[in-house]
Design an enzyme around this catalytic site. Structure first.
Site, short mmCIF file in Angstrom:
data_model
loop_
_atom_site.label_atom_id
_atom_site.label_comp_id
_atom_site.label_asym_id
_atom_site.label_seq_id
_atom_site.Cartn_x
_atom_site.Cartn_y
_atom_site.Cartn_z
N GLU A 1 46.78 -52.08 53.14
CA GLU A 1 45.51 -51.54 52.42
C GLU A 1 45.90 -50.91 51.23
OE1 GLU A 1 42.67 -52.04 53.23
OE2 GLU A 1 41.97 -51.63 55.69
N ARG B 1 31.60 -54.86 45.35
CA ARG B 1 32.38 -54.54 46.32
C ARG B 1 33.58 -55.13 47.57
NH1 ARG B 1 30.23 -49.08 49.69
NH2 ARG B 1 32.40 -48.95 51.07
N HIS C 1 40.24 -59.57 54.33
CA HIS C 1 39.23 -58.66 56.20
C HIS C 1 38.60 -59.82 56.97
CE1 HIS C 1 40.41 -54.94 54.01
NE2 HIS C 1 39.67 -54.24 54.70
N GLU D 1 27.15 -52.91 48.67
CA GLU D 1 28.25 -53.95 48.36
C GLU D 1 27.19 -55.70 48.11
OE1 GLU D 1 31.16 -54.49 51.60
OE2 GLU D 1 31.15 -56.87 51.23
N LYS E 1 38.44 -47.80 44.38
CA LYS E 1 38.32 -47.36 45.48
C LYS E 1 36.23 -47.21 44.77
CE LYS E 1 35.92 -47.50 49.96
NZ LYS E 1 36.23 -48.25 51.33
N ARG F 1 18.50 -37.81 61.37
CA ARG F 1 18.15 -39.03 60.41
C ARG F 1 18.61 -37.61 59.02
NH1 ARG F 1 12.94 -37.51 61.78
NH2 ARG F 1 12.59 -39.67 62.84
N HIS G 1 44.00 -52.44 62.79
CA HIS G 1 43.80 -53.04 61.79
C HIS G 1 44.28 -53.40 60.23
CE1 HIS G 1 39.89 -53.48 58.31
NE2 HIS G 1 40.78 -52.96 57.79
N LYS H 1 31.08 -45.94 53.75
CA LYS H 1 30.70 -46.69 54.88
C LYS H 1 30.86 -46.80 56.35
CE LYS H 1 31.12 -51.63 52.47
NZ LYS H 1 32.49 -53.17 53.07
N ASN I 1 37.51 -55.96 50.49
CA ASN I 1 37.60 -56.95 51.95
C ASN I 1 37.95 -58.50 51.85
OD1 ASN I 1 35.23 -55.67 53.81
ND2 ASN I 1 34.04 -56.57 52.25
N HIS J 1 39.71 -59.76 59.94
CA HIS J 1 38.81 -58.78 61.70
C HIS J 1 38.61 -60.01 62.34
CE1 HIS J 1 35.93 -55.86 58.54
NE2 HIS J 1 36.90 -55.62 58.67
P1 NAD Z 1 43.05 -44.43 63.13
O1 NAD Z 1 41.77 -44.35 63.07
O2 NAD Z 1 43.12 -45.26 64.44
O3 NAD Z 1 44.28 -43.65 63.43
C1 NAD Z 1 45.69 -44.52 64.12
C2 NAD Z 1 46.71 -43.81 64.93
O4 NAD Z 1 47.16 -42.95 64.32
C3 NAD Z 1 45.91 -43.01 65.13
O5 NAD Z 1 46.18 -42.82 67.33
C4 NAD Z 1 45.11 -42.08 65.28
O6 NAD Z 1 45.52 -40.84 66.38
C5 NAD Z 1 46.86 -41.12 65.02
N1 NAD Z 1 46.81 -40.67 63.67
C6 NAD Z 1 46.22 -40.09 62.64
N2 NAD Z 1 46.43 -39.47 61.75
C7 NAD Z 1 47.11 -39.10 62.57
C8 NAD Z 1 48.35 -38.16 61.75
N3 NAD Z 1 48.13 -37.48 60.36
N4 NAD Z 1 49.76 -37.91 62.18
C9 NAD Z 1 49.89 -38.30 63.73
N5 NAD Z 1 49.34 -39.20 63.76
C10 NAD Z 1 47.88 -38.86 63.69
O7 NAD Z 1 42.79 -45.96 62.16
P2 NAD Z 1 43.05 -45.89 60.80
O8 NAD Z 1 44.32 -47.46 60.15
O9 NAD Z 1 43.31 -44.93 60.14
O10 NAD Z 1 41.79 -46.64 60.43
C11 NAD Z 1 41.47 -47.70 60.69
C12 NAD Z 1 39.76 -48.58 61.23
O11 NAD Z 1 38.71 -47.39 59.85
C13 NAD Z 1 38.88 -48.88 62.09
O12 NAD Z 1 38.27 -48.84 62.74
C14 NAD Z 1 38.84 -49.96 60.13
O13 NAD Z 1 37.66 -51.02 60.52
C15 NAD Z 1 38.18 -48.69 59.38
N6 NAD Z 1 37.92 -49.15 58.13
C16 NAD Z 1 37.11 -48.02 57.68
C17 NAD Z 1 37.16 -48.29 55.88
C18 NAD Z 1 35.55 -48.32 55.48
O14 NAD Z 1 35.04 -48.51 54.35
N7 NAD Z 1 34.74 -47.79 56.22
C19 NAD Z 1 38.30 -49.10 55.52
C20 NAD Z 1 39.02 -49.76 56.26
C21 NAD Z 1 39.67 -49.43 57.42
N1 GLY Z 2 36.90 -51.08 52.96
C1 GLY Z 2 35.69 -51.99 52.19
C2 GLY Z 2 34.97 -51.12 51.48
O1 GLY Z 2 34.86 -49.84 51.42
O2 GLY Z 2 34.11 -51.36 51.13
#
Ligand code: NAD
Ligand code: GLY
Length: 375
Positions: A195, A251, A258, A247, A237, A131, A275, A153, A255, A262
Site C-alpha cells: 500500500e 478516491r 485492488h 468515492e 490519502k 446508530r 490483502h 471506510k 484502489n 480482491h
Molecule cells: P490484519 O489486520 O489481519 O493484521 C495482520 C496480522 O498482523 C494479524 O495477524 C494481526 O493480528 C497482526 N498484527 C497486527 N499488528 C501487529 C503488531 N504490531 N505486532 C504483531 N502482530 C500484529 O491485516 P492488515 O494488513 O493490517 O489489514 C488488512 C485489512 O485491511 C483487509 O481486510 C483489507 O480489506 C483492509 N483494508 C481496509 C482499508 C480501508 O480503507 N478501510 C484499506 C486497506 C485495507
Molecule cells: N483503501 C482504499 C480507500 O480507502 O479508498
C-alpha cells in the site's frame, strides 16, 4: 526522528484530514500508546471499549488501557479471533454482544487496536451500534497506518465478495504508534509496503523514487524511513479522501491493484494471501493492463514490478482454476462483483502516466491476456 532509541519520545507528526465538523488528526510517532494527552479532545464519555484481537491484545492492550485510565471510569476490552477469515458478520456480532452485555450507551467510545481487519470491523460496529458511537483508530500494522485507518471506510467481507458490507464512518482520531511496527511479522511488513508503493504510481512519483531509494531501510524498519513513509502516505490519502469521501470519483485511485487483488483474495479464500500481497500482485496486473492499453511503457511496468518484488511481495498471479481458460473466467467473474463494477462492467484503475490514474473499462480479451501473462 533518526535514531532507534526513540521508544520513549512522543515526537508526533500530525496530518489533518478535513471533513468540516467531522475533521480529525492523524498523529504519527513513537510510543504514542503511552501519550495520554492525545485523547484530550475526544468527546466526553465514561466508558471506553478497546476492540482488539488474540494476537495484539496481549502485547498492547494493557498500555492503551493505562493511557485511557485517567479519562474513562470504565474500560472494557473485547478480544476477537485473529485473521481476515474472521472479518465476518459473525465476528461483528461478537462486538455487539459485548457492547450490549456491558450496557454501553451512545457516548461509549470504541478504540480499534490492531490492523486493518480490527479497524474495519470496529469502525463498522461504531457506525452501527445505537446508530453510531465515536471511535478511534489505533493502527498497529504498516498497512493500517498508511491506509485502512484513514478515511472512514469500514466493513466486513461476504463469501461472495471482499468488503461488500460496510459504511463510510470517520474516526475521531487516528494514532499511528510507529513503535508497534517492531513486533510486526516480516510478511505483514511487506504486505504494508504494497500500500505504501501504491501511492507512488497513483499520485507522487517523487515519493516512488524515494521508496526505491529507501526500500532496504523500510524493510529494516528504520524508524526515520517508516516515519516518512507513513506521513507521506497519510498526506496523500488525507488529500484524496478530503476531496471525495464517498468515492464518487477521485478516491477510486486508492484502489489501484485492488480489482485484481480482491479477486485473488476471494478466489483463494480470505486469508490465504494477505490483502497487501494480493494488492502487490494486483498492481503488477493493473500496470500490465495499462501497458496493453497503450497508457504506459514496458520500462515503467518493469520498474514497478521490480520494486514490488524487492518489497518481498508476490508478482505472479495465483491460479484460481485448473485451465488457462477457466482461470481467466474465474478472475473475470470475481472482478464483476467489485464495488466499482457498473452493470457487470469492470472499472479498472489504470496508470495513465506514472503518477496519474485513469478509471476505465478494458476489453475482456486484453484482461485475459494479462491474466495469462502474469500467471
Ligand atoms: P490484519 O489486520 O489481519 O493484521 C495482520 C496480522 O498482523 C494479524 O495477524 C494481526 O493480528 C497482526 N498484527 C497486527 N499488528 C501487529 C503488531 N504490531 N505486532 C504483531 N502482530 C500484529 O491485516 P492488515 O494488513 O493490517 O489489514 C488488512 C485489512 O485491511 C483487509 O481486510 C483489507 O480489506 C483492509 N483494508 C481496509 C482499508 C480501508 O480503507 N478501510 C484499506 C486497506 C485495507
Ligand atoms: N483503501 C482504499 C480507500 O480507502 O479508498
Amino acid at each position: 526522528m533518526t535514531s532507534s532509541d526513540n521508544s520513549k519520545i512522543h515526537l508526533t507528526e500530525i496530518v489533518h484530514i478535513e471533513f468540516a465538523e467531522r475533521s480529525y488528526d492523524i498523529h504519527i510517532g513513537a510510543s504514542l500508546l503511552d501519550a495520554t494527552n492525545l485523547f484530550d479532545g475526544l468527546p466526553q464519555a465514561s466508558v471506553a471499549v478497546i476492540v482488539s484481537n488474540t494476537t495484539i491484545a496481549p502485547i498492547y492492550a494493557a498500555r492503551l488501557q493505562a493511557s485511557l485510565q485517567g479519562r474513562y471510569k470504565t474500560i472494557h476490552t473485547i478480544v476477537l479471533p485473529d485473521g481476515e477469515a474472521y472479518k465476518t458478520w459473525q465476528t461483528l456480532n461478537l462486538i455487539f454482544d459485548d457492547l450490549l452485555k456491558y450496557s454501553c450507551d451512545r457516548k461509549t467510545t470504541l478504540f480499534a487496536l490492531g490492523g486493518g481487519v480490527v479497524g474495519d470491523m470496529t469502525g463498522f460496529a461504531a457506525a452501527s451500534y445505537m446508530r453510531g458511537v465515536p471511535f478511534v483508530q489505533v493502527p498497529t500494522t504498516l498497512l493500517a497506518q498508511v491506509d485502512s485507518s484513514v478515511g472512514g471506510k469500514t466493513g466486513i467481507n461476504h463469501p461472495l465478495g471482499k468488503n461488500m458490507v460496510g459504511a463510510f464512518y470517520q474516526p475521531q482520531l487516528v494514532l499511528c504508534d510507529l513503535s508497534t511496527l517492531n513486533t510486526l511479522p516480516v510478511r505483514e511488513l511487506s504486505a504494508g509496503l504494497a500500500e505504501v508503493i501504491k501511492y507512488g504510481p497513483i499520485a507522487d512519483m517523487v515519493f516512488f523514487d524515494w521508496i526505491e531509494a529507501n526500500i532496504d531501510a523500510l524493510l529494516a524498519r528504520d524508524p526515520a524511513a517508516l516515519a516518512h513513509a507513513v506521513k507521506r502516505c497519510c498526506e496523500i490519502k488525507a488529500y484524496v479522501v478530503g476531496q471525495d469521501e464517498r468515492e464518487a470519483g477521485l478516491r477510486a485511485i486508492l484502489n489501484f491493484g485492488h480489482t485484481f487483488g480482491h479477486a485473488i483474495e476471494a478466489g483463494l479464500g480470505y486469508g490465504a494471501w494477505l490483502h497487501g500481497e494480493a494488492v502487490g500482485c494486483g498492481m503488477v496486473m493493473a500496470a500490465q493492463l495499462s501497458q496493453r492499453l497503450g497508457l504506459v511503457d514496458a520500462a515503467f511496468v518493469a520498474r514497478l514490478t521490480a520494486l514490488i518484488k524487492k518489497a518481498g511481495l508476490p508478482t505472479v498471479a495465483p491460479a484460481l482454476a485448473l485451465t488457462a481458460q477457466t482461470n481467466a473466467d474465474r478472475y473475470l467473474e470475481l472482478m464483476r462483483v467489485d464495488k466499482k463494477a457498473e452493470a457487470g462492467e469492470i472499472k479498472f484503475i489504470l496508470i495513465n502516466q506514472p503518477g496519474q490514474c485513469v478509471v476505465q473499462t478494458a476489453p475482456d480479451a486484453l484482461v485475459r491476456e494479462v491474466i495469462a501473462a502474469c500467471s
